[in-house]
Design a protein around this motif. Structure first.
Motif, PDB file in Angstrom:
ATOM      1  N   ILE A 336      58.740  63.094  38.254  1.00  0.00           N
ATOM      2  CA  ILE A 336      59.219  62.209  37.023  1.00  0.00           C
ATOM      3  C   ILE A 336      58.699  60.595  37.239  1.00  0.00           C
ATOM      4  O   ILE A 336      57.773  60.497  36.294  1.00  0.00           O
ATOM      5  N   TYR A 337      59.101  60.035  38.175  1.00  0.00           N
ATOM      6  CA  TYR A 337      58.992  58.585  38.323  1.00  0.00           C
ATOM      7  C   TYR A 337      57.317  58.276  38.471  1.00  0.00           C
ATOM      8  O   TYR A 337      56.929  59.068  39.604  1.00  0.00           O
ATOM      9  N   GLY A 338      56.965  57.555  37.719  1.00  0.00           N
ATOM     10  CA  GLY A 338      55.429  57.147  37.937  1.00  0.00           C
ATOM     11  C   GLY A 338      54.411  58.314  37.768  1.00  0.00           C
ATOM     12  O   GLY A 338      53.257  58.185  37.814  1.00  0.00           O
ATOM     13  N   ALA A 339      55.059  59.518  37.063  1.00  0.00           N
ATOM     14  CA  ALA A 339      54.171  60.393  36.823  1.00  0.00           C
ATOM     15  C   ALA A 339      53.467  60.303  35.527  1.00  0.00           C
ATOM     16  O   ALA A 339      53.984  59.379  34.515  1.00  0.00           O
ATOM     17  N   GLY A 340      52.462  60.861  35.218  1.00  0.00           N
ATOM     18  CA  GLY A 340      51.697  60.477  33.973  1.00  0.00           C
ATOM     19  C   GLY A 340      51.914  61.580  32.941  1.00  0.00           C
ATOM     20  O   GLY A 340      52.578  62.869  33.358  1.00  0.00           O
ATOM     21  N   PRO A 341      51.021  61.522  31.752  1.00  0.00           N
ATOM     22  CA  PRO A 341      51.418  62.804  30.801  1.00  0.00           C
ATOM     23  C   PRO A 341      50.835  63.934  31.200  1.00  0.00           C
ATOM     24  O   PRO A 341      49.754  64.317  31.892  1.00  0.00           O
ATOM     25  N   SER A 342      50.868  65.025  30.131  1.00  0.00           N
ATOM     26  CA  SER A 342      50.366  66.175  30.559  1.00  0.00           C
ATOM     27  C   SER A 342      48.981  66.329  29.901  1.00  0.00           C
ATOM     28  O   SER A 342      48.791  65.865  28.803  1.00  0.00           O
ATOM     29  N   PRO A 343      48.070  66.891  30.673  1.00  0.00           N
ATOM     30  CA  PRO A 343      46.759  67.078  30.054  1.00  0.00           C
ATOM     31  C   PRO A 343      46.878  68.722  29.340  1.00  0.00           C
ATOM     32  O   PRO A 343      45.673  68.837  28.645  1.00  0.00           O
ATOM     33  N   LEU A 344      47.912  69.108  29.298  1.00  0.00           N
ATOM     34  CA  LEU A 344      48.024  70.496  28.523  1.00  0.00           C
ATOM     35  C   LEU A 344      48.670  70.160  27.134  1.00  0.00           C
ATOM     36  O   LEU A 344      49.400  69.247  27.198  1.00  0.00           O
ATOM     37  N   SER A 345      48.201  71.062  26.252  1.00  0.00           N
ATOM     38  CA  SER A 345      49.016  71.170  25.001  1.00  0.00           C
ATOM     39  C   SER A 345      50.394  71.534  25.054  1.00  0.00           C
ATOM     40  O   SER A 345      50.657  72.213  25.989  1.00  0.00           O
ATOM     41  N   ARG A 346      51.163  71.521  24.204  1.00  0.00           N
ATOM     42  CA  ARG A 346      52.550  71.929  24.265  1.00  0.00           C
ATOM     43  C   ARG A 346      52.673  73.455  24.375  1.00  0.00           C
ATOM     44  O   ARG A 346      51.917  74.150  23.818  1.00  0.00           O
ATOM     45  N   GLN A 347      53.521  73.757  25.334  1.00  0.00           N
ATOM     46  CA  GLN A 347      53.480  75.432  25.814  1.00  0.00           C
ATOM     47  C   GLN A 347      55.127  75.748  25.327  1.00  0.00           C
ATOM     48  O   GLN A 347      56.120  75.149  25.498  1.00  0.00           O
ATOM     49  N   ALA A 348      55.281  77.198  25.237  1.00  0.00           N
ATOM     50  CA  ALA A 348      56.443  77.640  24.883  1.00  0.00           C
ATOM     51  C   ALA A 348      57.360  77.665  26.208  1.00  0.00           C
ATOM     52  O   ALA A 348      58.664  77.635  26.199  1.00  0.00           O
ATOM     53  N   TRP A 349      56.650  77.711  27.259  1.00  0.00           N
ATOM     54  CA  TRP A 349      57.565  77.811  28.677  1.00  0.00           C
ATOM     55  C   TRP A 349      58.054  76.449  29.130  1.00  0.00           C
ATOM     56  O   TRP A 349      59.154  76.286  29.597  1.00  0.00           O
ATOM     57  N   GLY A 350      57.679  75.335  28.369  1.00  0.00           N
ATOM     58  CA  GLY A 350      57.951  73.849  28.862  1.00  0.00           C
ATOM     59  C   GLY A 350      56.897  72.866  28.867  1.00  0.00           C
ATOM     60  O   GLY A 350      55.754  72.917  28.177  1.00  0.00           O
TER      61      GLY A 350
END
Ligand code: JFZ
Length: 579
Positions: A336-350
């Motif tokens: 969480i803290y200092g983490a960057g955004p996801s390179p994945l598109s939106r997924q059903a699992w999360g």
């Protein structure tokens, strides 16, 4: 001529130099914000004493708007100040709760639309020190407690709406004549903002709100004053005219597509910002964690609100839920803290968050069948392990996807996090949607390829102040099409749903759905709509689709011939496994 052109190029490089310096100053100013990810918003004011109840009547929705909704006169509302005496207020308790919850900074309402200052202001005697029996400055106490506990502190200030002042905006039930806004600005708003930026130590941010018709010159004036008094103080976008340092998304909105640059989502714990006696609709730890990680996966920060009572107590339900949520956040802090955004598109699992060389998979919906499928991740995998326990997770490549083996029971609740270490950079995958076996798969409007129609957004109030935000595919013509391409790791049967609204249906108008061997027509039913731009979204089952093989598919919704184009807006289509 030569001489002149040199001078021109010198001016240009000087200008670029200033712009770069300005940009880096802004970027630097926002570093702590980018790292923090989670904060406490506090709506505390004279409205907290009323608790959404007035003259024997109970109101529902956002309680800080009571004066407006009950059309309370200034004189009557001032009488409330004589009852405000938060003897149970303890700034250290609030700050320690925020810290236990995993929050890194606090933003508290210094003066909301009601015009009552929750600090000792010499610019207006309508404040908690002078107009109430409390005779203390709670913001001074909060500032000291934040310094003690190492949390940053920001102030919310309503710079345009002030229902106490005839020269401010907003009170159209008592002040029939438009006042002199400049008089309010220079006699109250600017002096009070100056007091907040002078008397309370370092101010991490000023959270302006509802800029209304404030002029761009005034906004520049406000911003210049903040920069002069506290150069490191961040300013949110609701200062107006795009002159903020970062974007505050819509109230209670977790967007599907994030704003550009530095941004935050602001959310309520129930259905109100200020304390409302009748509101027990608390979000659970699971809901709050889901919203937090979805925001962080989109590169934003999540500011969650609490509404203390007139006595200065944060509602016990809020406290219990925040502490429970905080336990999960503390044990999954690295994701969480200092983490960057996801390179994945939106997924059903999360959703995923990322750091240099590591992807954190937050599994919010546990797939049956013991497998987690991840499309489009081309990097080579060094290792995968449960973040909390460190136990390794077996992963293989199948059908061009990453497939991780899952136990039957999630090792953490309400979200289990897998860290996937990759070699090299985690590149942003091509937008690839996975229809995941055993899970509900939502194909949302912003991720469709559109022909002859367009993506639109709408925000509306359901109950008074309970905001809803939706993305739609709209402005359909004959032959328009919305298409979602997705990967399916295993054949399957799925119920197909469409979520849409259509104020005036046109039953003779047909729409075609097509995916794999499935193709049929369906009519769109009228869903009507209400005041406040309300909409009624219909969740309609269109049928069952059979996808006979693993592989890539494209699902399309097409507008066929017909007399009238109904005002049809498609929010998403959903594939739900037929169990
Ligand atoms: C404003 C306030 O009116 C409200 O009382 C609360 O303080 C909230 C945080 O901010 O409400 C808004 C402002 C902007 C939007 C929605 C509600 N918006 O832009 O969607």
């Amino acid at each position: 001529m030569k001489q002149k052109s040199n001078r021109k190029s010198d001016d240009m490089s000087a200008m670029w130099g200033r712009k770069t310096a300005q940009r880096s100053a802004t970027a630097k100013r926002g570093d702590w914000f980018r790292e923090s990810k989670y904060a406490m918003f506090i709506h505390w004011g004279l409205f907290s004493q009323a608790a959404n109840q007035w003259k024997g009547e109970t109101y529902h929705g956002i309680a800080e708007w009571l004066m407006y909704r009950a059309r309370i006169t200034v004189a009557e509302y001032e009488g409330l100040a004589k009852l405000l005496n938060p003897v149970d207020f303890n700034a250290a308790d609030w700050v320690r709760l925020a810290k236990a919850a995993g929050m890194k900074y606090i933003v508290v309402t210094a003066k909301h639309h009601e015009g009552f200052a929750m600090f000792r202001s010499r610019a207006s005697s309508f404040n908690i020190y002078d107009a109430s029996p409390f005779r203390r400055d709670p913001l001074l106490e909060l500032a000291e407690a934040c310094r003690q506990e190492g949390l940053k502190l920001g102030f919310y200030y309503s710079q345009y709406l002030d229902w106490h002042e005839p020269d401010a905006a907003g009170n159209d039930w008592e002040f029939k004549q438009k006042g002199d806004f400049n008089k309010y600005l220079h006699h109250k708003a600017i002096p009070q903002i100056r007091e907040l930026l002078t008397n309370y130590g370092p101010v991490a941010l000023i959270w302006f709100d509802c800029p209304g018709e404030i002029s761009i010159d005034t906004v520049h004036q406000l911003r210049d004053m903040v920069r002069k008094l506290q150069p490191d103080c961040l300013i949110n976008s609701r200062i107006g005219h795009g002159l903020g340092d970062y974007v505050s998304a819509g109230d209670q909105e977790v967007p599907l597509v994030p704003p550009e640059g530095l941004w935050e989502a602001v959310d309520t714990h129930n259905d109100t910002w200020a304390y409302s006696a009748p509101d027990h609709n608390w979000k659970s730890p699971a809901e709050l964690i889901s919203r937090l990680v979805r925001v962080v996966s989109l590169g934003g920060s999540y500011m969650l609100n609490v509404g203390p009572t007139g006595k200065g107590i944060i509602p016990p339900e809020s406290e219990i839920i925040l502490r429970e949520t905080g336990k999960w956040i503390h044990r999954n802090a690295e994701s969480i803290y200092g983490a960057g955004p996801s390179p994945l598109s939106r997924q059903a699992w999360g959703v995923a968050t990322s750091r240099q060389g590591v992807l954190y998979l937050h599994i919010l919906n546990w797939p049956s069948g013991g497998e987690l499928w991840i499309p489009g991740l081309s990097a080579s995998i060094k290792s995968a392990y449960w973040l909390v326990s460190g136990k390794s997770v077996r992963c293989v490549r199948k059908k061009g996807c990453l497939c991780l083996q899952l136990p039957e029971i999630p090792p953490d609740q309400p979200a289990a996090v897998i860290a996937v270490e990759v070699r090299g950079k985690i590149s942003k995958t091509k937008r690839q949607i996975m229809v995941h076996p055993g899970l509900l798969n939502e194909l949302d409007a912003p991720f469709a390829r559109l022909t002859g129609c367009k993506h639109g957004k709408q925000s509306w109030m359901e109950k008074f102040g309970d905001w809803h935000h939706a993305d739609f595919v709209e402005s359909w013509q004959k032959g328009s099409m919305a298409r979602w391409s997705f990967t399916l790791p295993k054949p399957g049967l799925f119920y197909l749903y469409a979520d849409y609204d259509c104020r005036d249906g046109a039953n003779d108008h047909q729409w075609e759905v097509s995916v794999g061997p499935n193709r049929w027509l369906f009519p769109v039913m009228a869903t009507g709509g209400g005041a406040f731009g309300r909409t009624r979204i219909r969740h309609e089952r269109l049928g069952v689709i059979h996808l006979p093989r693993a592989g890539d598919y494209t699902l399309s919704i097409k507008s066929m011939a017909g007399k009238e184009q109904p005002d049809f807006r498609l929010q998403r289509v959903t594939l739900e496994p037929v169990e």
